[in-house]
Design a protein around this motif. Structure first.
Motif, short mmCIF file in Angstrom:
data_model
loop_
_atom_site.label_atom_id
_atom_site.label_comp_id
_atom_site.label_asym_id
_atom_site.label_seq_id
_atom_site.Cartn_x
_atom_site.Cartn_y
_atom_site.Cartn_z
N TYR A 128 0.83 -1.20 0.00
CA TYR A 128 0.00 0.00 0.00
C TYR A 128 0.87 1.26 0.00
CZ TYR A 128 -4.24 -2.71 0.97
OH TYR A 128 -5.32 -3.57 0.89
N GLY A 129 1.99 1.19 0.71
CA GLY A 129 2.90 2.34 0.74
C GLY A 129 3.49 2.62 -0.63
N LEU A 130 3.84 1.55 -1.35
CA LEU A 130 4.37 1.73 -2.71
C LEU A 130 3.29 2.31 -3.62
CD1 LEU A 130 6.42 -1.58 -3.08
CD2 LEU A 130 7.33 0.75 -2.91
N ALA A 131 2.06 1.85 -3.44
CA ALA A 131 0.95 2.38 -4.26
C ALA A 131 0.75 3.87 -3.98
CB ALA A 131 -0.34 1.61 -3.95
N LEU A 132 0.80 4.23 -2.70
CA LEU A 132 0.64 5.65 -2.34
C LEU A 132 1.77 6.49 -2.90
CD1 LEU A 132 -0.84 7.83 -0.75
CD2 LEU A 132 0.51 7.19 1.27
N ALA A 133 3.00 5.97 -2.79
CA ALA A 133 4.15 6.71 -3.31
C ALA A 133 4.04 6.91 -4.81
CB ALA A 133 5.44 5.97 -2.97
N LEU A 134 3.62 5.85 -5.53
CA LEU A 134 3.46 5.95 -6.97
C LEU A 134 2.38 6.95 -7.33
CD1 LEU A 134 4.14 5.00 -9.82
CD2 LEU A 134 2.55 3.09 -9.50
N ALA A 135 1.29 6.95 -6.57
CA ALA A 135 0.20 7.89 -6.84
C ALA A 135 0.65 9.32 -6.61
CB ALA A 135 -1.00 7.56 -5.94
N VAL A 136 1.39 9.57 -5.53
CA VAL A 136 1.86 10.92 -5.22
C VAL A 136 2.83 11.41 -6.30
CG1 VAL A 136 3.26 12.27 -3.62
CG2 VAL A 136 1.51 10.72 -2.74
#
Length: 238
Positions: free
Chosen positions: A219-227
């Motif tokens: 989830y952290g990687l997904a958030l980082a990619l989204a940001v």
């Protein structure tokens, strides 16, 4: 051309986001399953001890006998012990598997516990070689159907050193008739033994449960990619 690249890039980012979120969600499902399994094992351990007949019936019906509290009564065949390479509290040695002959003539392989490497010879721990009728309470353990990994060495029957718990070979190597051997083990509990060896109660319940950590990582990687993607879009539109 630039627009096509932007569309392709957007699709790839979206696909990556979906994949990362799916991986995180899958880990949460695994977390729920693992917590349920651990709770089930804890419950089994603290239930009233089942009889050999009850565990045997469960095993033969395809049920899971692992870690169920049980009691068995019989006579140890001390001259037929098998040694499984193990460690205990940082010391190298062996778990001692000794056949217990039941009143009905069947045999149950009992993990009596740990002995240090320099006490593997039964002559060095004769007081712990229990004679006569014995009542053993502990945890049932399911048999292994195959070697856990290709990295695990083959059992050395000649030297009586086992690297994985092959119930059939443990039994056959000491001449026990296959049709009389119960299809599971019993790990003896921490009862006091004359001379202190073997040390019982060595059952290890080692089920790694890092699924929450993995979920947060995905989830952290997904958030980082989204940001990063949003910041990139904002810069382009300035």
């Amino acid at each position: 051309m630039v627009r096509v690249k932007a569309i392709v890039s957007g699709i790839l980012v979206l696909a990556a986001l979906v994949t990362l979120v799916m991986l995180g969600t899958w880990q949460l499902h695994r977390l729920s399953w693992k917590e349920g399994l651990l709770a089930d094992i804890e419950s089994r351990r603290h239930q009233p001890a089942a009889t050999v007949e009850e565990i045997d019936a469960l095993a033969r019906s395809g049920g899971d006998v692992d870690y169920r509290a049980m009691t068995a009564v019989g006579d140890f065949l001390n001259d037929k012990e098998r040694r499984f390479l193990a460690t205990h509290d940082g010391a190298a040695g062996f778990y001692i598997y000794t056949p217990l002959q039941l009143d009905d003539g069947r045999y149950l392989l009992v993990n009596r516990g740990f002995v240090p490497e320099d006490r593997k010879d039964p002559a060095t721990r004769m007081s712990g070689q229990l004679l006569g009728h014995q009542r053993v309470t502990g945890l049932a353990r399911a048999r292994l159907l195959e070697k856990p990994s290709s990295l695990v060495p083959d059992n050395d029957i000649a030297k009586n050193v086992f690297y994985w718990k092959d119930l059939d070979v443990m039994a056959s190597s000491v001449g026990l008739p296959a049709d009389k051997v119960l299809p599971f083990f019993l790990d003896a509990g921490p009862a006091q033994v004359p001379g202190g060896l073997p040390i019982g109660g060595v059952t290890q319940i080692d089920l790694p449960n890092s699924h929450l950590q993995y979920a947060l990582t995905w989830y952290g990687l997904a958030l980082a990619l989204a940001v990063i993607s949003i910041l990139k879009i904002i810069r382009k539109n300035k």
